[in-house]
Design an enzyme around this catalytic site. Sequence first.
Site, PDB file in Angstrom:
ATOM      1  N   HIS A   7       0.835  -1.212   0.000  1.00 53.59           N
ATOM      2  CA  HIS A   7       0.000   0.000   0.000  1.00 53.59           C
ATOM      3  C   HIS A   7       0.868   1.259   0.000  1.00 53.59           C
ATOM      4  O   HIS A   7       0.554   2.235   0.691  1.00 53.59           O
ATOM      5  CB  HIS A   7      -0.936   0.005   1.219  1.00 53.59           C
ATOM      6  CG  HIS A   7      -2.055  -0.997   1.128  1.00 53.59           C
ATOM      7  ND1 HIS A   7      -3.214  -0.769   0.414  1.00 53.59           N
ATOM      8  CD2 HIS A   7      -2.180  -2.241   1.659  1.00 53.59           C
ATOM      9  CE1 HIS A   7      -4.016  -1.828   0.523  1.00 53.59           C
ATOM     10  NE2 HIS A   7      -3.396  -2.743   1.257  1.00 53.59           N
ATOM     11  N   ASP A  14      -0.807  -5.075   5.951  1.00 55.96           N
ATOM     12  CA  ASP A  14      -1.792  -5.937   5.292  1.00 55.96           C
ATOM     13  C   ASP A  14      -1.551  -5.981   3.782  1.00 55.96           C
ATOM     14  O   ASP A  14      -0.926  -5.103   3.208  1.00 55.96           O
ATOM     15  CB  ASP A  14      -3.203  -5.419   5.561  1.00 55.96           C
ATOM     16  CG  ASP A  14      -3.427  -4.021   5.007  1.00 55.96           C
ATOM     17  OD1 ASP A  14      -2.525  -3.178   5.136  1.00 55.96           O
ATOM     18  OD2 ASP A  14      -4.501  -3.765   4.423  1.00 55.96           O
ATOM     19  N   GLU A  15      -2.070  -6.991   3.147  1.00 54.98           N
ATOM     20  CA  GLU A  15      -2.125  -7.120   1.692  1.00 54.98           C
ATOM     21  C   GLU A  15      -0.788  -6.816   1.007  1.00 54.98           C
ATOM     22  O   GLU A  15      -0.742  -6.200  -0.055  1.00 54.98           O
ATOM     23  CB  GLU A  15      -3.232  -6.238   1.121  1.00 54.98           C
ATOM     24  CG  GLU A  15      -4.605  -6.662   1.605  1.00 54.98           C
ATOM     25  CD  GLU A  15      -5.733  -5.758   1.166  1.00 54.98           C
ATOM     26  OE1 GLU A  15      -6.822  -6.273   0.861  1.00 54.98           O
ATOM     27  OE2 GLU A  15      -5.529  -4.522   1.136  1.00 54.98           O
ATOM     28  N   ALA A  16       0.296  -7.270   1.644  1.00 53.39           N
ATOM     29  CA  ALA A  16       1.642  -7.066   1.062  1.00 53.39           C
ATOM     30  C   ALA A  16       1.934  -8.210   0.094  1.00 53.39           C
ATOM     31  O   ALA A  16       2.924  -8.937   0.227  1.00 53.39           O
ATOM     32  CB  ALA A  16       2.684  -6.995   2.175  1.00 53.39           C
TER      33      ALA A  16
END
Length: 533
Positions: A275, A338-340
């Site tokens: 992100h 998150d969401e790496a």
Amino acid sequence: MSRNRGTTSRTSRVLGSLLLLAAGVLTLGATPAVPAVAPVPLDRVVPAPVSVAPGGAPYRITRATGIRVDDSAEVRRVGAYLAGILRPSTGYPLPVTDHGSGGVRLHLAAAGDFGAEGYRLHSGADGVTVTASTPAGLFHGVQTLRQLLPPAVEKRTVRSGPWGVAGGTVLDRPRYAYRGAMLDVARHFFTVAQVERYIDQLALYKINELHLHLSDDQGWRIAVDSWPRLASHGGSTQVGGGRGGSYTKADYREIVRYAASRYLEVVPEIDMPGHTNAALASYAKLNCDGVAPPLYTGTAVGFSSLCVARKATYDFVDDVVRELAALTPGRYLHIGGDEAHSTPHADYVTFMDRVQPVVAAHGKKVIGWHQLTGARPAPGALAQYWGLDGTGAAEKARVAEAARNGTGLILSPADRTYLDMRYTRSTRLGTDWAGLVEVRRAYDWNPGAYLPGVPAAAVRGVEAPLWSETLRKSADLEYMAFPRLAGTAELGWSPAATHDWNRYRTRLAAQGPRWDALGITYYRSPQVPWPRR
């Protein structure tokens, strides 16, 4: 004879009309009677208090009422806050004073099982007294007092009243110390005034943590002196295009100050290593290939990553954390995580091992999204769980193991607490990747028993995130937050024993006229028996 009878009849009608008019004039000239309006019941409050003992005569706020406070600057500020709410609608002077008797009293007491945020509210014919151990407790008691007054008290112009408070005693304290709401200012930028409006709405429901999502692929929203292009370039756009925006350090300090005046602690988040496109677009040296990508205005996730092997990455992290920590008096700094999806797992673990000590070195405790438990959470770190009811058993087990090993948890299950999820298929705002979340679903779960294998003591609280991919203005935020935010607030504050959907929906319905008075845009769910407008 017939004409004489008609004249007599007309004369009688005229005399009768004059007598009625005279009576009307006398009535209008007299002091108007106060309408008999029953006060709001003591148990008609959100979040539900620990205990309510109704009884005795009600108290009526009048022109003679004063707000009595202890001789303390903080208590006086709480009194001034209360006066600021009551004066516009009542039209009464309501002086804030440390003299006199009766009226509304705000009092700090060492004795009493109030804890850091609890209070006692007692109402009787002679006045209302709110007692607590801390100014925060008094402030929360004031929020209860607001809800015990008619909704018109929230208006900013004079209303007729009466302003009665039911007789009896409320004893109250929170279930969890962490009761949060997250606002995503990265996908769409929101001004200081818009954030402060949201803070006021959070305060009414005893929320005490404001998590600000300050960076993402679409925008960087906080000035960093040592890396100025983060704000000037990385903050120059948002989802769908447009000018974006960012906070100067003075802007951020004002948000922190305002939040503190409502007893909310600001938790800033810099999401990393994923992100991060706004940062990568601002500085080529943060990219492994040394090439800055273009700014991004879409809504995809998982495609960006800081370069874990580069020294510049850790210079960047240290500078950003140092400057942000210096601006933030609160205990926490959220590092995302998150969401790496574009960061190899070994690199992710390496990155978290290096970044968490940086946060500690600058005097803050780490919060990370629950993917942090796939690395090595630092001692004292909190992991924020955002999975679903149906998240895989292995992922839940990993979170539970971390909790048993000392990592505290903040619960934000997306299909329960994510305020940007659509209510129904026809909801025009929001997304539905976690499902449709009506009001009952948002309320009807127990944080203390939600994740299997998690010790109850490991759950530090709850948080309701509001992501802004589809939200552009305050009315959008409000429509998606209300009424669901009130349910999350109750889960964080109220004892588990008070949890009952049918009783809650009745109390929630009573909030509708208050939101109308406050100008809050909200979803009138068919699951709630709202009063007619």
